[in-house]
Design a protein around this motif. Sequence first.
Motif, PDB file in Angstrom:
ATOM      1  N   TRP A  53       0.769  -1.154   0.021  1.00 26.08           N
ATOM      2  CA  TRP A  53      -0.127   0.067  -0.123  1.00 26.08           C
ATOM      3  C   TRP A  53       0.715   1.263  -0.022  1.00 26.08           C
ATOM      4  O   TRP A  53       0.379   2.264  -0.326  1.00 26.08           O
ATOM      5  N   LYS A  54       2.115   1.091   0.271  1.00 28.31           N
ATOM      6  CA  LYS A  54       3.104   2.220   0.414  1.00 28.31           C
ATOM      7  C   LYS A  54       2.993   3.132  -1.026  1.00 28.31           C
ATOM      8  O   LYS A  54       3.024   4.368  -0.971  1.00 28.31           O
ATOM      9  N   ASN A  55       3.127   2.115  -2.173  1.00 31.43           N
ATOM     10  CA  ASN A  55       2.936   2.983  -3.320  1.00 31.43           C
ATOM     11  C   ASN A  55       2.037   3.606  -3.801  1.00 31.43           C
ATOM     12  O   ASN A  55       1.647   4.587  -4.457  1.00 31.43           O
ATOM     13  N   ILE A  56       0.515   3.001  -3.516  1.00 31.91           N
ATOM     14  CA  ILE A  56      -0.762   3.697  -3.670  1.00 31.91           C
ATOM     15  C   ILE A  56      -0.819   4.906  -2.923  1.00 31.91           C
ATOM     16  O   ILE A  56      -1.175   5.975  -3.404  1.00 31.91           O
ATOM     17  N   LEU A  57      -0.382   5.144  -1.682  1.00 32.87           N
ATOM     18  CA  LEU A  57      -0.543   6.242  -1.008  1.00 32.87           C
ATOM     19  C   LEU A  57       0.398   7.319  -1.446  1.00 32.87           C
ATOM     20  O   LEU A  57       0.307   8.343  -1.465  1.00 32.87           O
ATOM     21  N   TYR A  58       1.695   6.888  -1.732  1.00 39.42           N
ATOM     22  CA  TYR A  58       2.449   7.580  -2.450  1.00 39.42           C
ATOM     23  C   TYR A  58       1.948   8.231  -3.563  1.00 39.42           C
ATOM     24  O   TYR A  58       2.144   9.645  -3.957  1.00 39.42           O
ATOM     25  N   LEU A  59       1.621   7.563  -4.596  1.00 41.91           N
ATOM     26  CA  LEU A  59       0.849   7.963  -5.676  1.00 41.91           C
ATOM     27  C   LEU A  59      -0.243   8.830  -5.596  1.00 41.91           C
ATOM     28  O   LEU A  59      -0.459   9.955  -6.131  1.00 41.91           O
ATOM     29  N   LYS A  60      -1.094   8.611  -4.506  1.00 41.91           N
ATOM     30  CA  LYS A  60      -2.429   9.532  -4.313  1.00 41.91           C
ATOM     31  C   LYS A  60      -1.903  10.638  -3.726  1.00 41.91           C
ATOM     32  O   LYS A  60      -2.441  11.901  -3.851  1.00 41.91           O
ATOM     33  N   ARG A  61      -0.602  11.036  -3.011  1.00 41.15           N
ATOM     34  CA  ARG A  61      -0.260  12.271  -2.658  1.00 41.15           C
ATOM     35  C   ARG A  61       0.329  13.117  -3.887  1.00 41.15           C
ATOM     36  O   ARG A  61       0.516  14.249  -3.724  1.00 41.15           O
ATOM     37  N   ASP A 109      -6.277  14.229  -7.210  1.00 40.30           N
ATOM     38  CA  ASP A 109      -7.516  14.125  -7.644  1.00 40.30           C
ATOM     39  C   ASP A 109      -7.971  12.503  -8.039  1.00 40.30           C
ATOM     40  O   ASP A 109      -9.209  12.533  -8.244  1.00 40.30           O
ATOM     41  N   THR A 110      -7.277  11.830  -7.695  1.00 43.01           N
ATOM     42  CA  THR A 110      -7.715  10.479  -8.024  1.00 43.01           C
ATOM     43  C   THR A 110      -8.559   9.686  -6.964  1.00 43.01           C
ATOM     44  O   THR A 110      -8.378  10.180  -5.878  1.00 43.01           O
ATOM     45  N   ALA A 111      -9.753   9.174  -7.181  1.00 43.14           N
ATOM     46  CA  ALA A 111     -10.393   8.601  -6.471  1.00 43.14           C
ATOM     47  C   ALA A 111     -10.172   6.981  -6.042  1.00 43.14           C
ATOM     48  O   ALA A 111     -10.800   6.470  -5.200  1.00 43.14           O
ATOM     49  N   SER A 112      -9.267   6.628  -6.820  1.00 44.01           N
ATOM     50  CA  SER A 112      -8.978   5.020  -6.512  1.00 44.01           C
ATOM     51  C   SER A 112      -8.304   4.848  -5.074  1.00 44.01           C
ATOM     52  O   SER A 112      -7.305   5.558  -4.900  1.00 44.01           O
ATOM     53  N   ASP A 113      -8.714   3.829  -4.603  1.00 42.55           N
ATOM     54  CA  ASP A 113      -8.049   3.198  -3.325  1.00 42.55           C
ATOM     55  C   ASP A 113      -7.594   1.941  -3.490  1.00 42.55           C
ATOM     56  O   ASP A 113      -7.183   1.253  -2.455  1.00 42.55           O
ATOM     57  N   SER A 126       6.802  -3.533  -6.250  1.00 47.42           N
ATOM     58  CA  SER A 126       8.229  -3.478  -6.827  1.00 47.42           C
ATOM     59  C   SER A 126       8.569  -2.153  -7.537  1.00 47.42           C
ATOM     60  O   SER A 126       9.871  -1.794  -7.763  1.00 47.42           O
ATOM     61  N   HIS A 127       7.519  -1.335  -7.911  1.00 48.28           N
ATOM     62  CA  HIS A 127       8.038   0.015  -8.251  1.00 48.28           C
ATOM     63  C   HIS A 127       8.676   0.967  -7.056  1.00 48.28           C
ATOM     64  O   HIS A 127       8.157   0.720  -5.940  1.00 48.28           O
ATOM     65  N   THR A 128       9.448   1.649  -7.842  1.00 45.25           N
ATOM     66  CA  THR A 128      10.250   2.774  -6.916  1.00 45.25           C
ATOM     67  C   THR A 128       9.683   3.971  -6.676  1.00 45.25           C
ATOM     68  O   THR A 128       8.946   4.173  -7.691  1.00 45.25           O
ATOM     69  N   GLU A 129       9.772   4.658  -5.876  1.00 43.09           N
ATOM     70  CA  GLU A 129       9.245   6.116  -5.888  1.00 43.09           C
ATOM     71  C   GLU A 129      10.067   6.756  -6.830  1.00 43.09           C
ATOM     72  O   GLU A 129       9.412   7.743  -7.719  1.00 43.09           O
TER      73      GLU A 129
END
Length: 93
Positions: free
Chosen positions: A1-9, A13-17, A67-70
Motif C-alpha cells: 500500500w506504500k506505493n498507492i499512498l505515495y501516488l495518491k499524494r 484528484d484520483t478517487a482510486s483506493d 516492486s515499483h520505486t518512488e
Amino acid sequence: WKNILYLKRKWPDTASDSPIFPWVIGSAERTMATCESLMKQGYFLQAIRPPTVPPGTSRLRLTLMSSHTEEQIDRLMGVLNLLLQQEKSWVVS
C-alpha cells in the motif's frame, strides 16, 4: 500500500483506493496513440476500449506494484502531467 499512498499524494484528484488507477481519455484512437507513446518511453499502461467500456470512455489503466520505486513513480508522473497539460479533457479517476 506504500506505493498507492505515495501516488495518491502526488495525484490527489484520483478517487482510486486500489493499485489500479484509471485515466479516462475518451476516444479509442487517442487512447491507443497515448498508450503507444508511453510504451516507447518505457511505460506500460493498459488501454481499455469498447466493448469493455462504453464508447467515448476509453482509458488507460495504471497498475502499481510493490516492486515499483518512488523514483519510477515520479518519472511516470512527470510524463503523465505533461500529457495532462496538453490534453485538458482527460480525466484521472
